[in-house]
Scaffold this active site. Sequence first.
Site, PDB file in Angstrom:
ATOM      1  N   ARG B  15       0.828  -1.222   0.000  1.00  0.00           N
ATOM      2  CA  ARG B  15       0.000   0.000   0.000  1.00  0.00           C
ATOM      3  C   ARG B  15       0.858   1.267   0.000  1.00  0.00           C
ATOM      4  O   ARG B  15       1.031   1.915  -1.027  1.00  0.00           O
ATOM      5  CB  ARG B  15      -0.927  -0.021   1.234  1.00  0.00           C
ATOM      6  CG  ARG B  15      -2.131   0.911   1.138  1.00  0.00           C
ATOM      7  CD  ARG B  15      -1.865   2.386   1.347  1.00  0.00           C
ATOM      8  NE  ARG B  15      -1.329   2.710   2.674  1.00  0.00           N
ATOM      9  CZ  ARG B  15      -0.946   3.923   3.032  1.00  0.00           C
ATOM     10  NH1 ARG B  15      -1.023   4.948   2.172  1.00  0.00           N
ATOM     11  NH2 ARG B  15      -0.432   4.140   4.240  1.00  0.00           N
ATOM     12  N   CYS B 240      10.176   9.474  -1.079  1.00  0.00           N
ATOM     13  CA  CYS B 240       9.737  10.565  -0.221  1.00  0.00           C
ATOM     14  C   CYS B 240       9.119  11.653  -1.094  1.00  0.00           C
ATOM     15  O   CYS B 240       9.834  12.298  -1.849  1.00  0.00           O
ATOM     16  CB  CYS B 240      10.920  11.136   0.554  1.00  0.00           C
ATOM     17  SG  CYS B 240      10.455  12.522   1.591  1.00  0.00           S
TER      18      CYS B 240
END
Lengths: 302, 302
Positions: B15, B240
Amino acid sequence: MNIPSKVRLIDVGPRDGLQNEKQPVPAAVKIELVHRLQAAGLKEIEVTSYVSPKWVPQMADNHEVMAGMTRQGGVRYSVLTPNLKGYEAAVLDKPDEIVVFGAASEAFSQKNINCSIAESIERFAPVVAAAKAAGIAVRGAMSCTVGCPYEGDIAPERVAYLAGLMKGIGVERVDVADTIGVGTPRKVQAAIGATLQHFGIDHISGHFHDTYGQALSNTLAALEMGVWNFQSSVAGLGGCPYAKGATGNVATEDVVYLLHGMGIETGIDLDKLVDAGQFISGHLGRPSGSRVARALLAKRAG
Amino acid sequence: MNIPSKVRLIDVGPRDGLQNEKQPVPAAVKIELVHRLQAAGLKEIEVTSYVSPKWVPQMADNHEVMAGMTRQGGVRYSVLTPNLKGYEAAVLDKPDEIVVFGAASEAFSQKNINCSIAESIERFAPVVAAAKAAGIAVRGAMSCTVGCPYEGDIAPERVAYLAGLMKGIGVERVDVADTIGVGTPRKVQAAIGATLQHFGIDHISGHFHDTYGQALSNTLAALEMGVWNFQSSVAGLGGCPYAKGATGNVATEDVVYLLHGMGIETGIDLDKLVDAGQFISGHLGRPSGSRVARALLAKRAG
């Protein structure tokens, strides 16, 4: 927890970091790297070695680098000396400290320098004596203190044995090195604990490789024992000769970020350090091995 | 030190790790990844989310993945539910746990979901109530508990405030997430300490990003507080979003290596986990973000 409030970092990039580079790095680039490291606030720099250029061609310019750099007051410049011949060459260049070395693994000692641990330390005795007579400090690099590429796990007793031999020939302080980066916190603490049998905490430095990404957790574990001297390499220079393509030395930037984040003083300007790392990474034509450098550069780029 | 002897890892790769992938990852690949993770010994897997495919197209196959995977006894499958509509879709797929979320930073909450922290948690109240009525566990993901890309440092009081709101609507356990990876050991311990005002240590998990290479030292710091649940992502999946090209989630392989090296049980087979990481990295066409995987693969290659 007796975590120290100040830490001293020894940047080994110019020597340990560059020694295995295949392409020659010009002496002028090495000198500029030393200058940038001291400008960033590093107070100890391992500059070069006096090993036969047949074995380590990258360090053949040791005299040129040592003579060409501008020394800054309060900075300690160390050099690796593998034997008396190396020491005699080194002493002409007036290093503040020489580094001798030994392995905690018999197999590593045999494969690396073709003699036993005890023999290797014995051979260093006249080097240490000469250095001390000349007022030069002596550091002992203890390799494979946690694991060895040939033997696997290394027992703390082997580390204590090596530390004792080092102490016996007059070595003043030692590095506890996890040469292949397999260490984890408890193992590293056991290696440091064994070293404490012969050296005080102020005379022990941690040298952790980041091959398995464990260097900073090992640094934290060492800090928790009161260790306040650490070795690292700007931009993570220096791969792992035992795992091709893998990481070697922990990046100085990453250690500084950890320490500053914990409120521990280093005297280092992280931005300038990142710039020094970019300087040498740019010269080598590859991205920095420092995660902090990569993250900060991404942030700068917005 | 009350370091736990056993640790439970929650792999968020399928996920959290894959949600920002630009190229669609076929449901069959996601299912195979879940199967490989559970075969490697993972007991908790965050499988998918029920967010509008307009916002997160990569998770549009949530039903297909949940219906297609073969569940293994003793494994907890969790899914992210952003609102009641998402919950109602999720419940048809019988997850063991739903995940709601909130930020410890007001600025992040506003920018990310366009409402205040308090409003965001209040909106989750009916979701949590419905899940609990249906016998489904509820986990609360607390983001930006150390730093925020907009506000910088986050005070522990803000974390306690968020944890209190989560507790107030019936959330059973919470993740202390360092969403942008800026945390260091003392800051992370402060965030966990603040969370302890509302949740017991058994109901707190650490979720650390490795953007600045600090995730494992933060993991060690959390272990030292007794935390024994951690989130991580196989192969370090998931970059990120706040620093392009930088690392995000810490790699599960790296955490497992740390834990096993410390003698802490995880029930995970590291070799199988590395293979699972190689499977998905191969599919994505890029090297693993795990240093442990890279080192072990280099070693396997000899």
